[in-house]
Write a protein that holds these residues in place. Structure first.
Motif, PDB file in Angstrom:
ATOM      1  N   GLY A   1       0.791  -1.216   0.000  1.00 38.74           N
ATOM      2  CA  GLY A   1       0.000   0.000   0.000  1.00 38.74           C
ATOM      3  C   GLY A   1       0.826   1.271   0.000  1.00 38.74           C
ATOM      4  N   LEU A   2       2.131   1.154  -0.154  1.00 41.31           N
ATOM      5  CA  LEU A   2       2.998   2.324  -0.216  1.00 41.31           C
ATOM      6  C   LEU A   2       2.782   3.097  -1.513  1.00 41.31           C
ATOM      7  CD1 LEU A   2       5.219   3.551   1.576  1.00 41.31           C
ATOM      8  CD2 LEU A   2       6.880   2.199   0.314  1.00 41.31           C
ATOM      9  N   LEU A   3       2.440   2.387  -2.576  1.00 39.88           N
ATOM     10  CA  LEU A   3       2.085   2.977  -3.873  1.00 39.88           C
ATOM     11  C   LEU A   3       0.710   2.454  -4.274  1.00 39.88           C
ATOM     12  CD1 LEU A   3       5.434   2.598  -5.869  1.00 39.88           C
ATOM     13  CD2 LEU A   3       4.433   4.701  -4.960  1.00 39.88           C
ATOM     14  N   PRO A   4      -0.020   3.218  -5.093  1.00 35.01           N
ATOM     15  CA  PRO A   4      -1.351   2.753  -5.514  1.00 35.01           C
ATOM     16  C   PRO A   4      -1.265   1.559  -6.463  1.00 35.01           C
ATOM     17  CG  PRO A   4      -0.804   4.861  -6.548  1.00 35.01           C
ATOM     18  CD  PRO A   4       0.308   4.538  -5.602  1.00 35.01           C
ATOM     19  N   ASP A   5      -2.376   0.835  -6.553  1.00 35.08           N
ATOM     20  CA  ASP A   5      -2.469  -0.293  -7.484  1.00 35.08           C
ATOM     21  C   ASP A   5      -2.236   0.184  -8.908  1.00 35.08           C
ATOM     22  OD1 ASP A   5      -3.054  -2.100  -5.455  1.00 35.08           O
ATOM     23  OD2 ASP A   5      -5.220  -1.845  -5.692  1.00 35.08           O
ATOM     24  N   GLU A   6      -1.642  -0.676  -9.713  1.00 33.38           N
ATOM     25  CA  GLU A   6      -1.365  -0.350 -11.108  1.00 33.38           C
ATOM     26  C   GLU A   6      -2.668  -0.023 -11.842  1.00 33.38           C
ATOM     27  OE1 GLU A   6       1.171  -2.129 -14.860  1.00 33.38           O
ATOM     28  OE2 GLU A   6       0.619  -3.479 -13.232  1.00 33.38           O
ATOM     29  N   ASP A   7      -2.632   1.045 -12.624  1.00 33.86           N
ATOM     30  CA  ASP A   7      -3.756   1.503 -13.453  1.00 33.86           C
ATOM     31  C   ASP A   7      -4.970   1.966 -12.646  1.00 33.86           C
ATOM     32  OD1 ASP A   7      -2.380   1.124 -15.872  1.00 33.86           O
ATOM     33  OD2 ASP A   7      -2.969  -0.997 -15.924  1.00 33.86           O
ATOM     34  N   SER A   8      -4.810   2.153 -11.341  1.00 39.01           N
ATOM     35  CA  SER A   8      -5.914   2.665 -10.527  1.00 39.01           C
ATOM     36  C   SER A   8      -5.995   4.180 -10.704  1.00 39.01           C
ATOM     37  CB  SER A   8      -5.686   2.332  -9.047  1.00 39.01           C
ATOM     38  OG  SER A   8      -4.565   3.066  -8.558  1.00 39.01           O
ATOM     39  N   LEU A   9      -7.052   4.764 -10.198  1.00 34.93           N
ATOM     40  CA  LEU A   9      -7.203   6.212 -10.236  1.00 34.93           C
ATOM     41  C   LEU A   9      -6.021   6.877  -9.521  1.00 34.93           C
ATOM     42  CD1 LEU A   9      -8.882   8.704 -10.942  1.00 34.93           C
ATOM     43  CD2 LEU A   9     -10.126   8.381  -8.787  1.00 34.93           C
ATOM     44  N   GLY A  10      -5.635   6.331  -8.364  1.00 35.02           N
ATOM     45  CA  GLY A  10      -4.492   6.870  -7.625  1.00 35.02           C
ATOM     46  C   GLY A  10      -3.198   6.781  -8.421  1.00 35.02           C
ATOM     47  N   ASP A  11      -3.003   5.678  -9.128  1.00 33.02           N
ATOM     48  CA  ASP A  11      -1.801   5.491  -9.951  1.00 33.02           C
ATOM     49  C   ASP A  11      -1.769   6.524 -11.074  1.00 33.02           C
ATOM     50  OD1 ASP A  11       0.609   4.074 -10.717  1.00 33.02           O
ATOM     51  OD2 ASP A  11      -0.558   3.078 -12.291  1.00 33.02           O
ATOM     52  N   ARG A  12      -2.893   6.707 -11.726  1.00 36.87           N
ATOM     53  CA  ARG A  12      -2.955   7.685 -12.823  1.00 36.87           C
ATOM     54  C   ARG A  12      -2.752   9.099 -12.294  1.00 36.87           C
ATOM     55  NH1 ARG A  12      -7.028   4.058 -14.199  1.00 36.87           N
ATOM     56  NH2 ARG A  12      -8.684   5.488 -13.580  1.00 36.87           N
ATOM     57  N   ALA A  13      -3.327   9.406 -11.125  1.00 30.19           N
ATOM     58  CA  ALA A  13      -3.152  10.732 -10.531  1.00 30.19           C
ATOM     59  C   ALA A  13      -1.692  10.977 -10.147  1.00 30.19           C
ATOM     60  CB  ALA A  13      -4.058  10.882  -9.309  1.00 30.19           C
ATOM     61  N   LEU A  14      -1.056   9.964  -9.588  1.00 30.83           N
ATOM     62  CA  LEU A  14       0.361  10.079  -9.225  1.00 30.83           C
ATOM     63  C   LEU A  14       1.208  10.340 -10.463  1.00 30.83           C
ATOM     64  CD1 LEU A  14       2.342   9.829  -6.816  1.00 30.83           C
ATOM     65  CD2 LEU A  14       2.514   7.404  -7.363  1.00 30.83           C
ATOM     66  N   MET A  15       0.954   9.626 -11.533  1.00 32.88           N
ATOM     67  CA  MET A  15       1.697   9.803 -12.783  1.00 32.88           C
ATOM     68  C   MET A  15       1.449  11.185 -13.370  1.00 32.88           C
ATOM     69  SD  MET A  15       3.850   8.284 -14.823  1.00 32.88           S
ATOM     70  CE  MET A  15       3.657   6.527 -14.594  1.00 32.88           C
ATOM     71  N   THR A  16       0.208  11.619 -13.354  1.00 37.56           N
ATOM     72  CA  THR A  16      -0.130  12.945 -13.875  1.00 37.56           C
ATOM     73  C   THR A  16       0.585  14.028 -13.065  1.00 37.56           C
ATOM     74  OG1 THR A  16      -2.269  12.176 -14.684  1.00 37.56           O
ATOM     75  CG2 THR A  16      -2.030  14.550 -14.353  1.00 37.56           C
ATOM     76  N   GLY A  17       0.544  13.910 -11.752  1.00 36.28           N
ATOM     77  CA  GLY A  17       1.225  14.877 -10.891  1.00 36.28           C
ATOM     78  C   GLY A  17       2.727  14.889 -11.118  1.00 36.28           C
ATOM     79  N   PHE A  18       3.317  13.718 -11.234  1.00 36.14           N
ATOM     80  CA  PHE A  18       4.754  13.606 -11.481  1.00 36.14           C
ATOM     81  C   PHE A  18       5.125  14.259 -12.803  1.00 36.14           C
ATOM     82  CE2 PHE A  18       8.348  11.470 -13.450  1.00 36.14           C
ATOM     83  CZ  PHE A  18       9.331  11.652 -12.481  1.00 36.14           C
ATOM     84  N   ASN A  19       4.381  13.928 -13.852  1.00 43.34           N
ATOM     85  CA  ASN A  19       4.671  14.497 -15.170  1.00 43.34           C
ATOM     86  C   ASN A  19       4.490  16.012 -15.172  1.00 43.34           C
ATOM     87  OD1 ASN A  19       5.436  12.088 -16.334  1.00 43.34           O
ATOM     88  ND2 ASN A  19       3.373  11.610 -17.035  1.00 43.34           N
ATOM     89  N   GLY A  20       3.480  16.513 -14.479  1.00 49.21           N
ATOM     90  CA  GLY A  20       3.277  17.964 -14.385  1.00 49.21           C
ATOM     91  C   GLY A  20       4.444  18.640 -13.683  1.00 49.21           C
ATOM     92  N   LEU A  21       4.896  18.061 -12.582  1.00 45.50           N
ATOM     93  CA  LEU A  21       6.037  18.605 -11.848  1.00 45.50           C
ATOM     94  C   LEU A  21       7.305  18.581 -12.706  1.00 45.50           C
ATOM     95  CD1 LEU A  21       7.140  19.758  -9.216  1.00 45.50           C
ATOM     96  CD2 LEU A  21       7.450  17.403  -8.405  1.00 45.50           C
ATOM     97  N   THR A  22       7.485  17.512 -13.457  1.00 44.35           N
ATOM     98  CA  THR A  22       8.646  17.398 -14.337  1.00 44.35           C
ATOM     99  C   THR A  22       8.633  18.507 -15.382  1.00 44.35           C
ATOM    100  OG1 THR A  22       8.756  15.023 -13.995  1.00 44.35           O
ATOM    101  CG2 THR A  22       9.849  15.877 -15.959  1.00 44.35           C
ATOM    102  N   LYS A  23       7.472  18.791 -15.971  1.00 45.45           N
ATOM    103  CA  LYS A  23       7.370  19.851 -16.974  1.00 45.45           C
ATOM    104  C   LYS A  23       7.663  21.217 -16.368  1.00 45.45           C
ATOM    105  CE  LYS A  23       4.157  17.281 -19.860  1.00 45.45           C
ATOM    106  NZ  LYS A  23       2.756  17.139 -20.294  1.00 45.45           N
ATOM    107  N   VAL A  24       7.157  21.462 -15.155  1.00 47.26           N
ATOM    108  CA  VAL A  24       7.414  22.736 -14.482  1.00 47.26           C
ATOM    109  C   VAL A  24       8.904  22.887 -14.202  1.00 47.26           C
ATOM    110  CG1 VAL A  24       7.056  24.027 -12.328  1.00 47.26           C
ATOM    111  CG2 VAL A  24       5.097  22.993 -13.513  1.00 47.26           C
TER     112      VAL A  24
END
Length: 173
Positions: A144-167
């Motif tokens: 439970g340290l990371l969200p399940d693969e392809d879950s809403l939490g996983d997609r949100a984490l990826m989106t947040g990471f990619n946004g931070l990377t672009k900034v």
């Protein structure tokens, strides 16, 4: 899976050592290693010395009290080196492990050890270095340290990471 075992001597020593893991016996494991053994868990960290090895596995066995350790295969590279593939299962409902509080999660992941043995005397070899590769991402998701693969939490984490990377990229340009 089948238990493919090459004989002498590193494979036999690996089989014995893994037997102590399966028996959940950190003292017997510690008795098979050099005082200054290096246990290098690639995704977790490096543990130096017999006491650190013993403490690590005592903590693991306390954290996963119903753990099972299955040897899938062991192969000798040469007289001093063996490679062992394994599977670890159990429930993370005991004590904390490496700072992670127990979650009650079911664990089921696989790994590979590259074990190097060195002569302590003419008739005795001990484990001196072990590099352990295991699926740390699966472990992190299962506890439970990371969200399940392809879950809403996983997609949100990826989106947040990619946004931070672009900034960050824009700020550095």
């Amino acid at each position: 899976m089948s238990d493919n075992t090459d004989s002498p001597p590193a494979a036999e020593l690996a089989r014995e050592y893994f037997g102590h893991v399966a028996d959940r016996d950190p003292d017997a494991m510690a008795a098979m290693v050099h005082e200054d053994v290096v246990e290098e868990f690639v995704v977790l960290g490096t543990f130096h010395g017999r006491a650190a090895l013993r403490d690590f596995f005592a903590e693991l066995f306390a954290a996963v009290p119903d753990s099972t350790f299955e040897i899938e295969s062991i192969h000798a590279v040469d007289a001093d080196t063996a490679i062992g593939q394994w599977r670890f299962t159990g429930t993370f409902d005991g004590g904390p492990f490496q700072g992670i509080e127990p979650t009650g999660a079911d664990l089921d992941f696989r790994g590979v050890d590259v074990m190097e043995f060195e002569a302590r005397s003419a008739d005795e070899k001990r484990l001196c270095h072990n590099t352990i590769y295991y699926d740390g991402l699966t472990f992190a998701r299962q506890v439970g340290l990371l969200p399940d693969e392809d879950s809403l939490g996983d997609r949100a984490l990826m989106t947040g990471f990619n946004g931070l990377t672009k900034v960050r990229r824009e700020l550095l340009d």
